[in-house]
Design a protein around this motif. Structure first.
Motif, mmCIF file in Angstrom:
data_model
loop_
_atom_site.group_PDB
_atom_site.id
_atom_site.type_symbol
_atom_site.label_atom_id
_atom_site.label_comp_id
_atom_site.label_asym_id
_atom_site.label_seq_id
_atom_site.Cartn_x
_atom_site.Cartn_y
_atom_site.Cartn_z
ATOM 1 N N ARG A 176 28.748 55.758 22.045
ATOM 2 C CA ARG A 176 28.976 57.159 21.706
ATOM 3 C C ARG A 176 27.816 57.712 20.868
ATOM 4 N NH1 ARG A 176 30.634 61.299 18.765
ATOM 5 N NH2 ARG A 176 30.189 60.172 16.862
ATOM 6 N N GLN A 219 31.705 52.289 20.260
ATOM 7 C CA GLN A 219 31.254 53.233 19.231
ATOM 8 C C GLN A 219 29.748 53.455 19.297
ATOM 9 O OE1 GLN A 219 32.776 51.146 15.837
ATOM 10 N NE2 GLN A 219 34.692 52.320 15.783
ATOM 11 N N ALA A 220 28.998 52.363 19.528
ATOM 12 C CA ALA A 220 27.537 52.483 19.601
ATOM 13 C C ALA A 220 27.134 53.328 20.811
ATOM 14 C CB ALA A 220 26.897 51.102 19.668
ATOM 15 N N ASN A 277 36.525 42.811 18.776
ATOM 16 C CA ASN A 277 35.901 43.704 17.811
ATOM 17 C C ASN A 277 34.521 44.138 18.298
ATOM 18 O OD1 ASN A 277 35.728 45.055 15.261
ATOM 19 N ND2 ASN A 277 34.286 43.479 14.630
ATOM 20 N N HIS A 278 33.827 43.196 18.910
ATOM 21 C CA HIS A 278 32.509 43.494 19.457
ATOM 22 C C HIS A 278 32.615 44.571 20.535
ATOM 23 C CE1 HIS A 278 28.347 42.018 19.685
ATOM 24 N NE2 HIS A 278 28.393 42.658 20.826
ATOM 25 N N LEU A 299 32.917 47.853 18.851
ATOM 26 C CA LEU A 299 31.619 48.276 18.310
ATOM 27 C C LEU A 299 30.727 48.817 19.426
ATOM 28 C CD1 LEU A 299 30.721 45.403 15.783
ATOM 29 C CD2 LEU A 299 31.718 47.638 15.302
ATOM 30 N N ARG A 351 27.216 39.817 22.915
ATOM 31 C CA ARG A 351 26.012 40.424 22.355
ATOM 32 C C ARG A 351 25.070 40.866 23.473
ATOM 33 N NH1 ARG A 351 25.479 36.841 18.151
ATOM 34 N NH2 ARG A 351 24.543 35.434 19.633
ATOM 35 N N THR A 386 26.323 43.999 25.158
ATOM 36 C CA THR A 386 26.073 45.211 24.380
ATOM 37 C C THR A 386 24.642 45.668 24.553
ATOM 38 O OG1 THR A 386 27.609 44.394 22.765
ATOM 39 C CG2 THR A 386 26.212 46.196 22.073
#
Lengths: 116, 121, 304
Positions: free
Chosen positions: C247, C244-245, C237-238, C241, C203, C206
């Motif tokens: 992008r 994708q975030a 999975n994180h 994500l 977390r 990210t």
């Protein structure tokens, strides 16, 4: 929209990232109620765990209910923009997720987010 | 809250000012489409810097806007998505995969300029 | 828990005056007498206290003169607190003491130990002084004990709070160090991940990356996972994500150095690897990033 709810979260000391997640979850839960039950209510409350604080959101309606909860919760994070019930998404946004539903009588979704 | 749409050369720039209701979004979709057609715009920039929550409806509408604009032969760039909003979106499974994104207005304009330069060659 | 403790402390620090346990006028007189006694016997009582500290093998990280110097300061602040009924000075002293001794490895039990020892030493001296007059002894203990307990509490809480503050600070520093976001070239960030990835760290990563993209106006990010042996499904999975975030912010992510185990995990959780830019190693990733940014690196000899 979810301004009051967000203020509760800010007061609890959630990070801005978490506040966005909480606000998004509330928006999504409200959308669910609107599209499936027309009306319902969303309650917010702080919760105290053994050594942490969090926020509890209860979204309940008296709509048609969900006959197959498992189906509604089927996860599909690789299928982009899945627009079903949004419930799997809400589950991922929050830390705890609980749903009870009775066909013809309505649905209650309880979600919690703990402060990091 | 209504979204102002600005014409800049052959581009349209729509700047979201704050939280949007579903009605606002649908209005924005109609207004943008109408103007792309009327002004023969080549590109649209949708600036979401001021948006702090994006749910599935907003995301779907934005994708629809981009799709419809593409059908008119113009390009759409979404700019200014905040880091927190981006992360909440992908957790919800809203990845806007088919839509072009850029950091901010400046980057969005650079993308459209590049694209029209390529088109002229 | 922590918040509750803070509230308790507020009660202690806000110039609380010591309440007389009996509602008579003898309490102030007794306290004055007590303070006078402690001032008079400052030297022997301090020495006795330090002797007991050494005997109990507390504060072993400190030298004898150091212990004596600190003990003197605590003793004097202690007497002032008794005399004035305000704990602010003592609290401040406890905090600065903690700041000095925590880096030297002094533990919580040692600090609590020494304040309790001081309480014992002083109580014994009161026994000795008033042994002839039992009633007077009782009255003076009534005045002394609650004050002494509050003092002990103030010092111990001050120490623990300081310790918690330092631990939080260090955790923060370690977390930031463990996932550096490195701008290596205009618009290019490198994020080397080393060590064990847990959900908490994922977390953090990210958050740092997404804000790093904004502040550096990055267009391409290379996430190098060479230093990570394995990831569970949640963390993998994180990672997806995060890609994708990024992008959504307009940045392309290239993931390099995926171990066969992590690749296996990604496939198992159903990630479409075609949608993820990957390269075998960091070098390949940087080359790919440079192509995306429109750079071409050629040897100087060829260029001239």
């Amino acid at each position: 929209m979810a301004a009051d709810e967000v203020r509760v979260a800010i007061k609890l000391g959630f990070s801005s990232g978490d506040i966005t997640l909480i606000a998004t979850a509330i928006s999504e839960l409200a959308r669910n109620i609107l599209s499936y039950a027309r009306q319902g209510e969303i309650l917010l409350r702080t919760v105290d765990g053994s050594n942490r604080t969090g926020i509890l959101i209860v979204a309940s309606d008296e709509g048609p209910g969900i006959s197959d909860i498992r189906q509604a919760l089927r996860d599909g994070f690789s299928t982009s923009g899945s627009l079903g019930m949004g419930l799997p998404g809400v589950r991922r946004l929050m830390d705890e997720f609980e749903i009870t539903s009775e066909p013809m009588h309505g649905t209650t979704v309880k979600v919690k987010k703990w402060k990091q | 809250m209504e979204v102002p749409i600005l014409k800049q050369g052959s581009y349209l720039i729509a700047t979201v000012q704050g939280a949007l209701t579903d009605a606002d979004l649908l209005e924005l979709r109609a207004a943008l489409l109408e103007r792309v057609v009327r002004m023969r715009s080549q590109g649209v920039i949708l600036d979401l810097t001021a948006l702090d929550v994006m749910d599935s409806f907003a995301s779907r509408t934005i994708r629809e806007i981009a799709d419809m604009i593409r059908l008119r032969g113009a390009a759409t760039v979404i700019v200014g998505i905040q880091p927190e909003v981006a992360f909440a979106m992908v957790q919800l499974g809203l990845t806007l995969e088919e839509v072009t994104t850029a950091l901010d207005l400046e980057e969005g304009l650079a993308y459209l300029n590049q694209k029209s330069k390529e088109a002229r060659i | 828990m922590v918040r509750k403790r803070n509230e308790d402390v507020v009660v202690f620090t806000q110039n609380t005056t010591i309440e007389a346990t009996e509602s008579n006028q003898t309490a102030p007189r007794l306290l004055r007498e007590l303070v006078a006694h402690l001032r008079q016997n400052r030297t022997p009582l301090r020495e006795e206290w330090v002797r007991r500290i050494t005997e109990a093998q507390l504060l072993t990280a400190m030298s004898k003169p150091e212990i004596f110097a600190e003990a003197t300061s605590v003793y004097d602040s202690y007497v002032v607190a008794l005399e004035t009924g305000t704990f602010e000075a003592l609290q401040n002293y406890a905090r600065s003491l903690s700041e000095r001794i925590i880096p030297r490895g002094v533990e919580t039990h040692e600090v609590i130990g020494i304040v309790l020892l001081l309480r014992d030493v002083l109580a014994r001296s009161l026994f000795a002084k008033y042994q002839g007059n039992f009633e007077e002894l009782n009255r003076i203990l009534d005045a002394y004990e609650p004050a002494a307990n509050r003092i002990a509490n103030t010092v111990a809480v001050g120490f623990v709070q300081e310790r918690e503050r330092i631990i939080r600070q260090q955790q923060e520093a370690i977390r930031e160090l463990s996932t550096p976001v490195l701008p290596v070239r205009e618009r290019l960030l490198i994020l080397p991940i080393i060590g064990v990835m847990d959900p908490q760290r994922a977390r953090q990563l990210t958050e740092q990356l997404l804000h790093g993209i904004r502040t550096n106006r990055a267009k391409v990010v290379v996430i190098d996972t060479t230093g990570v042996a394995a990831m569970d499904g949640t963390v993998a999975n994180h990672l997806v994500l995060t890609v994708q975030a990024s992008r959504l912010l307009g940045a392309t992510v290239i993931v390099t150095g995926l171990s066969p185990e992590i690749a296996q995990t990604l496939v198992t959780i159903g990630v479409d690897l075609n949608k993820m830019n990957t390269a075998g190693d960091l070098q390949g990733g940087i080359e790919q990033a440079e192509r995306l940014l429109g750079y071409k690196v050629i040897p100087i000899a060829e260029a001239s």
